[in-house]
Design a protein around this motif. Structure first.
Motif, PDB file in Angstrom:
ATOM      1  N   ALA A  50       0.843  -1.201   0.000  1.00  0.00           N
ATOM      2  CA  ALA A  50       0.000   0.000   0.000  1.00  0.00           C
ATOM      3  C   ALA A  50       0.878   1.250   0.000  1.00  0.00           C
ATOM      4  CB  ALA A  50      -0.920  -0.013   1.225  1.00  0.00           C
ATOM      5  N   LEU A  51       2.022   1.186   0.676  1.00  0.00           N
ATOM      6  CA  LEU A  51       2.930   2.330   0.713  1.00  0.00           C
ATOM      7  C   LEU A  51       3.529   2.611  -0.662  1.00  0.00           C
ATOM      8  CD1 LEU A  51       3.945   4.428   2.702  1.00  0.00           C
ATOM      9  CD2 LEU A  51       5.839   2.911   3.264  1.00  0.00           C
ATOM     10  N   HIS A  52       3.875   1.583  -1.406  1.00  0.00           N
ATOM     11  CA  HIS A  52       4.348   1.765  -2.784  1.00  0.00           C
ATOM     12  C   HIS A  52       3.277   2.487  -3.614  1.00  0.00           C
ATOM     13  CE1 HIS A  52       7.239  -1.622  -2.059  1.00  0.00           C
ATOM     14  NE2 HIS A  52       7.968  -0.974  -2.947  1.00  0.00           N
ATOM     15  N   LEU A  53       2.048   2.007  -3.504  1.00  0.00           N
ATOM     16  CA  LEU A  53       0.968   2.550  -4.326  1.00  0.00           C
ATOM     17  C   LEU A  53       0.638   3.989  -3.955  1.00  0.00           C
ATOM     18  CD1 LEU A  53      -1.239  -0.647  -4.362  1.00  0.00           C
ATOM     19  CD2 LEU A  53       0.195   0.214  -6.219  1.00  0.00           C
ATOM     20  N   ALA A  54       0.549   4.274  -2.656  1.00  0.00           N
ATOM     21  CA  ALA A  54       0.262   5.644  -2.210  1.00  0.00           C
ATOM     22  C   ALA A  54       1.378   6.592  -2.618  1.00  0.00           C
ATOM     23  CB  ALA A  54       0.057   5.665  -0.694  1.00  0.00           C
ATOM     24  N   ALA A  55       2.633   6.143  -2.525  1.00  0.00           N
ATOM     25  CA  ALA A  55       3.774   6.978  -2.919  1.00  0.00           C
ATOM     26  C   ALA A  55       3.751   7.249  -4.416  1.00  0.00           C
ATOM     27  CB  ALA A  55       5.088   6.314  -2.507  1.00  0.00           C
ATOM     28  N   SER A  56       3.400   6.240  -5.205  1.00  0.00           N
ATOM     29  CA  SER A  56       3.336   6.392  -6.666  1.00  0.00           C
ATOM     30  C   SER A  56       2.240   7.354  -7.082  1.00  0.00           C
ATOM     31  CB  SER A  56       3.072   5.044  -7.336  1.00  0.00           C
ATOM     32  OG  SER A  56       4.136   4.169  -7.159  1.00  0.00           O
ATOM     33  N   GLU A  57       1.105   7.270  -6.404  1.00  0.00           N
ATOM     34  CA  GLU A  57      -0.060   8.070  -6.778  1.00  0.00           C
ATOM     35  C   GLU A  57      -0.085   9.464  -6.148  1.00  0.00           C
ATOM     36  OE1 GLU A  57      -2.190   7.232  -9.101  1.00  0.00           O
ATOM     37  OE2 GLU A  57      -1.262   5.277  -9.407  1.00  0.00           O
ATOM     38  N   GLY A  58       0.828   9.738  -5.228  1.00  0.00           N
ATOM     39  CA  GLY A  58       0.903  11.077  -4.639  1.00  0.00           C
ATOM     40  C   GLY A  58      -0.050  11.324  -3.490  1.00  0.00           C
ATOM     41  N   HIS A  59      -0.408  10.289  -2.747  1.00  0.00           N
ATOM     42  CA  HIS A  59      -1.343  10.432  -1.628  1.00  0.00           C
ATOM     43  C   HIS A  59      -0.587  10.559  -0.305  1.00  0.00           C
ATOM     44  CE1 HIS A  59      -4.525   9.641  -4.414  1.00  0.00           C
ATOM     45  NE2 HIS A  59      -4.124   8.409  -4.650  1.00  0.00           N
ATOM     46  N   ALA A  60      -0.172  11.783   0.019  1.00  0.00           N
ATOM     47  CA  ALA A  60       0.642  12.026   1.218  1.00  0.00           C
ATOM     48  C   ALA A  60      -0.076  11.603   2.498  1.00  0.00           C
ATOM     49  CB  ALA A  60       1.042  13.500   1.293  1.00  0.00           C
ATOM     50  N   SER A  61      -1.376  11.870   2.605  1.00  0.00           N
ATOM     51  CA  SER A  61      -2.087  11.514   3.839  1.00  0.00           C
ATOM     52  C   SER A  61      -2.150   9.998   4.023  1.00  0.00           C
ATOM     53  CB  SER A  61      -3.490  12.120   3.866  1.00  0.00           C
ATOM     54  OG  SER A  61      -4.315  11.513   2.895  1.00  0.00           O
ATOM     55  N   ILE A  62      -2.195   9.248   2.934  1.00  0.00           N
ATOM     56  CA  ILE A  62      -2.200   7.786   3.006  1.00  0.00           C
ATOM     57  C   ILE A  62      -0.818   7.291   3.430  1.00  0.00           C
ATOM     58  CG2 ILE A  62      -2.481   5.642   1.691  1.00  0.00           C
ATOM     59  CD1 ILE A  62      -5.125   7.150   2.178  1.00  0.00           C
ATOM     60  N   ALA A  87       8.116   7.437  -5.394  1.00  0.00           N
ATOM     61  CA  ALA A  87       7.790   8.853  -5.173  1.00  0.00           C
ATOM     62  C   ALA A  87       8.724   9.745  -5.979  1.00  0.00           C
ATOM     63  CB  ALA A  87       7.869   9.188  -3.685  1.00  0.00           C
ATOM     64  N   LYS A  88       9.992   9.376  -6.059  1.00  0.00           N
ATOM     65  CA  LYS A  88      10.950  10.157  -6.850  1.00  0.00           C
ATOM     66  C   LYS A  88      10.620  10.075  -8.335  1.00  0.00           C
ATOM     67  CE  LYS A  88      15.040  10.157  -3.916  1.00  0.00           C
ATOM     68  NZ  LYS A  88      16.447   9.720  -3.819  1.00  0.00           N
ATOM     69  N   LEU A  89      10.305   8.874  -8.798  1.00  0.00           N
ATOM     70  CA  LEU A  89       9.992   8.671 -10.209  1.00  0.00           C
ATOM     71  C   LEU A  89       8.853   9.576 -10.670  1.00  0.00           C
ATOM     72  CD1 LEU A  89      10.373   7.049 -12.866  1.00  0.00           C
ATOM     73  CD2 LEU A  89       8.710   5.415 -11.947  1.00  0.00           C
ATOM     74  N   TYR A  90       7.824   9.706  -9.834  1.00  0.00           N
ATOM     75  CA  TYR A  90       6.657  10.513 -10.202  1.00  0.00           C
ATOM     76  C   TYR A  90       6.710  11.928  -9.626  1.00  0.00           C
ATOM     77  CZ  TYR A  90       4.993   6.161 -12.068  1.00  0.00           C
ATOM     78  OH  TYR A  90       4.876   5.008 -12.801  1.00  0.00           O
ATOM     79  N   GLN A  91       7.879  12.303  -9.105  1.00  0.00           N
ATOM     80  CA  GLN A  91       8.162  13.660  -8.643  1.00  0.00           C
ATOM     81  C   GLN A  91       7.199  14.165  -7.568  1.00  0.00           C
ATOM     82  OE1 GLN A  91       8.506  16.014 -12.211  1.00  0.00           O
ATOM     83  NE2 GLN A  91      10.145  14.747 -13.008  1.00  0.00           N
ATOM     84  N   HIS A  92       6.894  13.298  -6.606  1.00  0.00           N
ATOM     85  CA  HIS A  92       6.068  13.687  -5.463  1.00  0.00           C
ATOM     86  C   HIS A  92       7.015  14.095  -4.333  1.00  0.00           C
ATOM     87  CE1 HIS A  92       2.596  12.292  -7.589  1.00  0.00           C
ATOM     88  NE2 HIS A  92       3.004  11.041  -7.600  1.00  0.00           N
ATOM     89  N   ARG A  93       7.486  15.335  -4.405  1.00  0.00           N
ATOM     90  CA  ARG A  93       8.515  15.811  -3.472  1.00  0.00           C
ATOM     91  C   ARG A  93       8.068  15.773  -2.018  1.00  0.00           C
ATOM     92  NH1 ARG A  93       9.083  19.511  -7.839  1.00  0.00           N
ATOM     93  NH2 ARG A  93      10.930  18.992  -9.045  1.00  0.00           N
ATOM     94  N   ASP A  94       6.798  16.101  -1.766  1.00  0.00           N
ATOM     95  CA  ASP A  94       6.300  16.077  -0.386  1.00  0.00           C
ATOM     96  C   ASP A  94       6.378  14.665   0.189  1.00  0.00           C
ATOM     97  OD1 ASP A  94       4.315  15.306  -2.241  1.00  0.00           O
ATOM     98  OD2 ASP A  94       2.671  16.001  -0.967  1.00  0.00           O
ATOM     99  N   ILE A  95       6.046  13.683  -0.623  1.00  0.00           N
ATOM    100  CA  ILE A  95       6.096  12.293  -0.172  1.00  0.00           C
ATOM    101  C   ILE A  95       7.547  11.845  -0.005  1.00  0.00           C
ATOM    102  CG2 ILE A  95       5.549   9.901  -0.813  1.00  0.00           C
ATOM    103  CD1 ILE A  95       2.919  11.065  -1.971  1.00  0.00           C
ATOM    104  N   CYS A  96       8.428  12.287  -0.880  1.00  0.00           N
ATOM    105  CA  CYS A  96       9.853  11.972  -0.720  1.00  0.00           C
ATOM    106  C   CYS A  96      10.342  12.444   0.643  1.00  0.00           C
ATOM    107  CB  CYS A  96      10.684  12.640  -1.823  1.00  0.00           C
ATOM    108  SG  CYS A  96      10.462  11.931  -3.462  1.00  0.00           S
ATOM    109  N   ARG A  97       9.974  13.667   1.014  1.00  0.00           N
ATOM    110  CA  ARG A  97      10.406  14.207   2.314  1.00  0.00           C
ATOM    111  C   ARG A  97       9.854  13.369   3.467  1.00  0.00           C
ATOM    112  NH1 ARG A  97       9.825  19.008  -0.447  1.00  0.00           N
ATOM    113  NH2 ARG A  97       7.713  19.362   0.251  1.00  0.00           N
ATOM    114  N   ILE A  98       8.577  13.024   3.392  1.00  0.00           N
ATOM    115  CA  ILE A  98       7.950  12.216   4.460  1.00  0.00           C
ATOM    116  C   ILE A  98       8.677  10.876   4.594  1.00  0.00           C
ATOM    117  CG2 ILE A  98       5.860  10.962   5.147  1.00  0.00           C
ATOM    118  CD1 ILE A  98       4.271  13.206   3.628  1.00  0.00           C
TER     119      ILE A  98
END
Length: 142
Positions: A50-62, A87-98
């Motif tokens: 689930a963490l892989h999927l949430a990180a890929s899709e950009g769902h920080a709260s998840i 998260a890096k691949l899809y450029q979700h910087r907020d998730i990368c930081r988390i």
């Protein structure tokens, strides 16, 4: 241990629902399943969590919810990718930081990955140079 937890280990549909909640960003559904005892690190047929999927899709709260339930931040999927790599691949910087603040590592950075072209096996492409933003699915050759 409740019966519901025992059944989760064998019910692929329940695991599928859980992973779907994470992918869609359904915090209510995901939280309910976690509260009922669903382990946060269950994996699909590609070893994605689930963490892989949430990180890929950009769902920080998840991502934050799963970490609160002690999801393993560095589990690798079938391609040896961690949630941080996704998260890096899809450029979700907020998730990368988390993920980084919670010990997340991008284990792909340690290994160069090359793609062999079928026509010329001597020609390699450094996958880190590919722009995958508008890509289509590529069949993996074994």
């Amino acid at each position: 241990m409740s019966n519901i937890v025992h059944h989760y280990w064998f019910d692929m549909q329940m695991i599928g629902n859980f992973l779907s909640f994470a992918s869609r960003g359904d915090r209510v559904g995901l939280n309910e399943m976690l509260r009922q005892g669903m382990p946060p690190n269950v994996q699909d047929y590609d070893n994605r969590t689930a963490l892989h999927l949430a990180a890929s899709e950009g769902h920080a709260s998840i991502v934050e919810l799963l970490l609160a339930y002690n999801a393993d931040v560095n589990l690798r999927d079938r391609w040896q990718r961690t949630p941080l790599a996704d998260a890096k691949l899809y450029q979700h910087r907020d998730i990368c930081r988390i993920l980084e603040l919670n010990g997340g590592r991008d284990l792909m950075e340690d290994h160069e990955m090359h793609v062999c072209l079928e026509d010329d096996p001597q020609e390699n492409i450094d996958i880190s140079e590919l722009n995958l933003q508008n890509s289509s699915i590529i069949k993996q050759v074994s």
